[in-house]
Scaffold this motif. Structure first.
Motif: not given
Length: 118
Positions: A34, A38, A42, A50, A54-55, A58, A63-66
């Motif tokens: 993930d 992400t 990004v 981002f 934030d990573l 993840i 958190k979820t982004y991609a």
């Protein structure tokens, strides 16, 4: 932690692996799928907001982004298990591409039927 991924030129190399190893305290830190999905998203969207923090979120699942499509990993596991099973030795050329081209669709359908069992 507030530095943007794009700003710092983030890569999955040793420099950033060491950074995240220090942040997590995990001696053998590895980027998860993930995080890879992400970082790719990004960069593709040029999301300058981002950050490395934030990573890290993840990584911890905060958190979820991609989200990486894990069905490909499941397919790879299925193929490996199939080939490792002695009962499948009766099949010649088990991994011939043209024979497997439609197998993913069939396997995916079966997987959906038996999700509670997997």
């Amino acid at each position: 932690m507030q530095t943007g991924l794009i700003e710092c030129g983030f890569t999955f190399g040793n420099r950033f692996r060491e950074f995240f190893r220090q942040q997590t305290g995990e001696e053998n830190f590895k980027f998860n799928v993930d995080m890879v999905a992400t970082a790719k998203a990004v960069k593709e969207t040029e999301d300058e907001s981002f950050t490395l923090g934030d990573l890290l979120d993840i990584y911890y699942g905060k958190k979820t982004y991609a989200v990486y499509d894990k069905s490909a990993l499941q397919w790879n596991r299925f193929v490996k298990d199939f080939c490792d099973d002695e009962a499948t030795n009766v099949f010649k050329e088990r991994l011939k591409a043209e024979k497997w081209s439609d197998s993913f669709a069939v396997w995916n359908h079966l997987r959906m039927l038996f999700v509670p069992l997997m």
